[in-house]
Motif scaffolding. Structure first.
Motif, mmCIF file in Angstrom:
data_model
loop_
_atom_site.group_PDB
_atom_site.id
_atom_site.type_symbol
_atom_site.label_atom_id
_atom_site.label_comp_id
_atom_site.label_asym_id
_atom_site.label_seq_id
_atom_site.Cartn_x
_atom_site.Cartn_y
_atom_site.Cartn_z
ATOM 1 N N GLN A 31 0.811 -1.214 0.000
ATOM 2 C CA GLN A 31 0.000 0.000 0.000
ATOM 3 C C GLN A 31 0.847 1.269 0.000
ATOM 4 O OE1 GLN A 31 -2.403 -1.580 3.369
ATOM 5 N NE2 GLN A 31 -4.102 -0.708 2.204
ATOM 6 N N ILE A 32 2.158 1.130 0.166
ATOM 7 C CA ILE A 32 3.045 2.283 0.117
ATOM 8 C C ILE A 32 3.191 2.710 -1.341
ATOM 9 C CG2 ILE A 32 5.404 3.105 0.508
ATOM 10 C CD1 ILE A 32 5.533 1.151 2.892
ATOM 11 N N ILE A 33 2.962 3.962 -1.593
ATOM 12 C CA ILE A 33 3.074 4.511 -2.946
ATOM 13 C C ILE A 33 4.554 4.763 -3.246
ATOM 14 C CG2 ILE A 33 2.514 6.480 -4.416
ATOM 15 C CD1 ILE A 33 -0.020 6.840 -2.612
ATOM 16 N N THR A 34 4.982 4.407 -4.439
ATOM 17 C CA THR A 34 6.331 4.718 -4.899
ATOM 18 C C THR A 34 6.247 6.002 -5.705
ATOM 19 O OG1 THR A 34 6.866 2.371 -4.966
ATOM 20 C CG2 THR A 34 8.345 3.854 -6.156
ATOM 21 N N GLY A 35 6.635 7.095 -5.096
ATOM 22 C CA GLY A 35 6.453 8.416 -5.680
ATOM 23 C C GLY A 35 7.092 8.609 -7.036
ATOM 24 N N ASN A 36 8.306 8.074 -7.227
ATOM 25 C CA ASN A 36 8.997 8.334 -8.494
ATOM 26 C C ASN A 36 8.348 7.620 -9.681
ATOM 27 O OD1 ASN A 36 9.898 5.698 -8.214
ATOM 28 N ND2 ASN A 36 12.041 6.253 -7.933
ATOM 29 N N ALA A 37 7.317 6.841 -9.445
ATOM 30 C CA ALA A 37 6.574 6.205 -10.538
ATOM 31 C C ALA A 37 5.491 7.140 -11.090
ATOM 32 C CB ALA A 37 5.930 4.909 -10.056
ATOM 33 N N TYR A 38 5.330 8.315 -10.469
ATOM 34 C CA TYR A 38 4.254 9.237 -10.838
ATOM 35 C C TYR A 38 4.779 10.646 -11.030
ATOM 36 C CZ TYR A 38 1.375 5.485 -8.975
ATOM 37 O OH TYR A 38 0.812 4.268 -8.741
ATOM 38 N N LYS A 39 4.205 11.351 -11.979
ATOM 39 C CA LYS A 39 4.421 12.789 -12.083
ATOM 40 C C LYS A 39 3.688 13.423 -10.905
ATOM 41 C CE LYS A 39 4.629 12.726 -17.082
ATOM 42 N NZ LYS A 39 4.001 13.131 -18.338
ATOM 43 N N PRO A 40 4.098 14.610 -10.452
ATOM 44 C CA PRO A 40 3.425 15.228 -9.303
ATOM 45 C C PRO A 40 1.904 15.322 -9.443
ATOM 46 C CG PRO A 40 5.480 16.358 -9.698
ATOM 47 C CD PRO A 40 5.296 15.383 -10.845
ATOM 48 N N ALA A 41 1.409 15.703 -10.608
ATOM 49 C CA ALA A 41 -0.049 15.811 -10.793
ATOM 50 C C ALA A 41 -0.732 14.449 -10.679
ATOM 51 C CB ALA A 41 -0.361 16.443 -12.141
ATOM 52 N N ASP A 42 -0.073 13.400 -11.162
ATOM 53 C CA ASP A 42 -0.645 12.055 -11.066
ATOM 54 C C ASP A 42 -0.615 11.551 -9.627
ATOM 55 O OD1 ASP A 42 -1.117 12.024 -13.811
ATOM 56 O OD2 ASP A 42 0.847 11.146 -14.244
ATOM 57 N N LEU A 43 0.431 11.912 -8.897
ATOM 58 C CA LEU A 43 0.490 11.552 -7.480
ATOM 59 C C LEU A 43 -0.646 12.224 -6.725
ATOM 60 C CD1 LEU A 43 1.971 10.086 -5.184
ATOM 61 C CD2 LEU A 43 3.316 12.174 -4.869
ATOM 62 N N GLU A 44 -0.923 13.469 -7.062
ATOM 63 C CA GLU A 44 -2.051 14.172 -6.444
ATOM 64 C C GLU A 44 -3.359 13.420 -6.684
ATOM 65 O OE1 GLU A 44 -4.681 18.218 -6.972
ATOM 66 O OE2 GLU A 44 -2.589 18.271 -7.616
ATOM 67 N N LEU A 45 -3.573 12.968 -7.911
ATOM 68 C CA LEU A 45 -4.789 12.214 -8.225
ATOM 69 C C LEU A 45 -4.869 10.921 -7.417
ATOM 70 C CD1 LEU A 45 -4.960 12.645 -12.104
ATOM 71 C CD2 LEU A 45 -6.439 13.715 -10.387
ATOM 72 N N LEU A 46 -3.741 10.228 -7.277
ATOM 73 C CA LEU A 46 -3.725 8.987 -6.508
ATOM 74 C C LEU A 46 -4.013 9.253 -5.035
ATOM 75 C CD1 LEU A 46 -3.307 5.963 -6.314
ATOM 76 C CD2 LEU A 46 -0.832 6.372 -6.248
ATOM 77 N N VAL A 47 -3.430 10.307 -4.486
ATOM 78 C CA VAL A 47 -3.693 10.669 -3.093
ATOM 79 C C VAL A 47 -5.176 10.986 -2.909
ATOM 80 C CG1 VAL A 47 -3.273 12.461 -1.347
ATOM 81 C CG2 VAL A 47 -1.345 11.389 -2.539
ATOM 82 N N ARG A 48 -5.730 11.760 -3.814
ATOM 83 C CA ARG A 48 -7.163 12.087 -3.711
ATOM 84 C C ARG A 48 -8.032 10.825 -3.817
ATOM 85 N NH1 ARG A 48 -8.638 17.327 -3.892
ATOM 86 N NH2 ARG A 48 -7.062 18.871 -4.422
ATOM 87 N N HIS A 49 -7.628 9.893 -4.669
ATOM 88 C CA HIS A 49 -8.368 8.631 -4.794
ATOM 89 C C HIS A 49 -8.331 7.859 -3.475
ATOM 90 C CE1 HIS A 49 -9.993 4.988 -6.532
ATOM 91 N NE2 HIS A 49 -8.963 4.322 -6.039
ATOM 92 N N ARG A 50 -7.148 7.774 -2.879
ATOM 93 C CA ARG A 50 -7.039 7.057 -1.597
ATOM 94 C C ARG A 50 -7.905 7.726 -0.528
ATOM 95 N NH1 ARG A 50 -1.719 3.981 -0.934
ATOM 96 N NH2 ARG A 50 -1.605 2.944 -2.950
ATOM 97 N N ILE A 51 -7.915 9.048 -0.514
ATOM 98 C CA ILE A 51 -8.753 9.770 0.456
ATOM 99 C C ILE A 51 -10.220 9.444 0.216
ATOM 100 C CG2 ILE A 51 -9.524 12.058 1.171
ATOM 101 C CD1 ILE A 51 -6.626 13.013 0.470
ATOM 102 N N SER A 52 -10.634 9.408 -1.029
ATOM 103 C CA SER A 52 -12.039 9.115 -1.347
ATOM 104 C C SER A 52 -12.432 7.708 -0.908
ATOM 105 C CB SER A 52 -12.311 9.290 -2.844
ATOM 106 O OG SER A 52 -11.750 8.234 -3.596
ATOM 107 N N ARG A 53 -11.440 6.828 -0.762
ATOM 108 C CA ARG A 53 -11.709 5.461 -0.311
ATOM 109 C C ARG A 53 -11.538 5.333 1.209
ATOM 110 N NH1 ARG A 53 -9.928 0.761 -3.658
ATOM 111 N NH2 ARG A 53 -12.131 0.305 -3.603
ATOM 112 N N GLY A 54 -11.354 6.476 1.888
ATOM 113 C CA GLY A 54 -11.335 6.466 3.348
ATOM 114 C C GLY A 54 -9.973 6.462 4.008
ATOM 115 N N ALA A 55 -8.904 6.628 3.249
ATOM 116 C CA ALA A 55 -7.565 6.610 3.842
ATOM 117 C C ALA A 55 -7.388 7.767 4.817
ATOM 118 C CB ALA A 55 -6.492 6.685 2.759
ATOM 119 N N LYS A 56 -6.820 7.470 5.960
ATOM 120 C CA LYS A 56 -6.469 8.488 6.959
ATOM 121 C C LYS A 56 -4.962 8.657 7.039
ATOM 122 C CE LYS A 56 -10.719 8.996 8.389
ATOM 123 N NZ LYS A 56 -11.499 9.692 7.429
ATOM 124 N N VAL A 57 -4.217 7.640 6.592
ATOM 125 C CA VAL A 57 -2.750 7.668 6.564
ATOM 126 C C VAL A 57 -2.308 7.201 5.182
ATOM 127 C CG1 VAL A 57 -0.621 6.712 7.538
ATOM 128 C CG2 VAL A 57 -2.560 7.197 9.034
#
Length: 90
Positions: A31-57
């Motif tokens: 579940q740990i995201i590997t940041g260098n696999a994403y452009k900053p904007a794509d990482l933002e989208l992934l973070v927002r997706h995780r939040i929408s699924r209830g992630a707190k950490v």
């Protein structure tokens, strides 16, 4: 949102500590995201997706300073109860 960033040279235990943090929050390694696999904007989208699924950490390894800047800009638009742990190697 709380953003915890650990910076340091390679092979100094940062990723091991991140794995321990993930486990302490009920996550496993995959579940740990590997940041260098994403452009900053794509990482933002992934973070927002995780939040929408209830992630707190959210744990992110191998971030760049551009990733951190992107996450900092998001800060006020993310839930207060969210904590992001990020690792930057240099």
């Amino acid at each position: 949102m709380q953003l915890n960033v650990e910076r340091g040279a390679p092979a100094t235990g940062k990723t091991i500590r991140l794995i321990q943090t993930a486990r302490a929050s009920g996550q496993d390694e995959h579940q740990i995201i590997t940041g260098n696999a994403y452009k900053p904007a794509d990482l933002e989208l992934l973070v927002r997706h995780r939040i929408s699924r209830g992630a707190k950490v959210i744990c992110i390894d191998e971030c760049s300073e551009q990733h951190i800047e992107c996450l900092q800009r998001l800060g006020g638009r993310l839930p207060d109860e969210l904590t992001i742990h990020a690792v930057v190697s240099y």
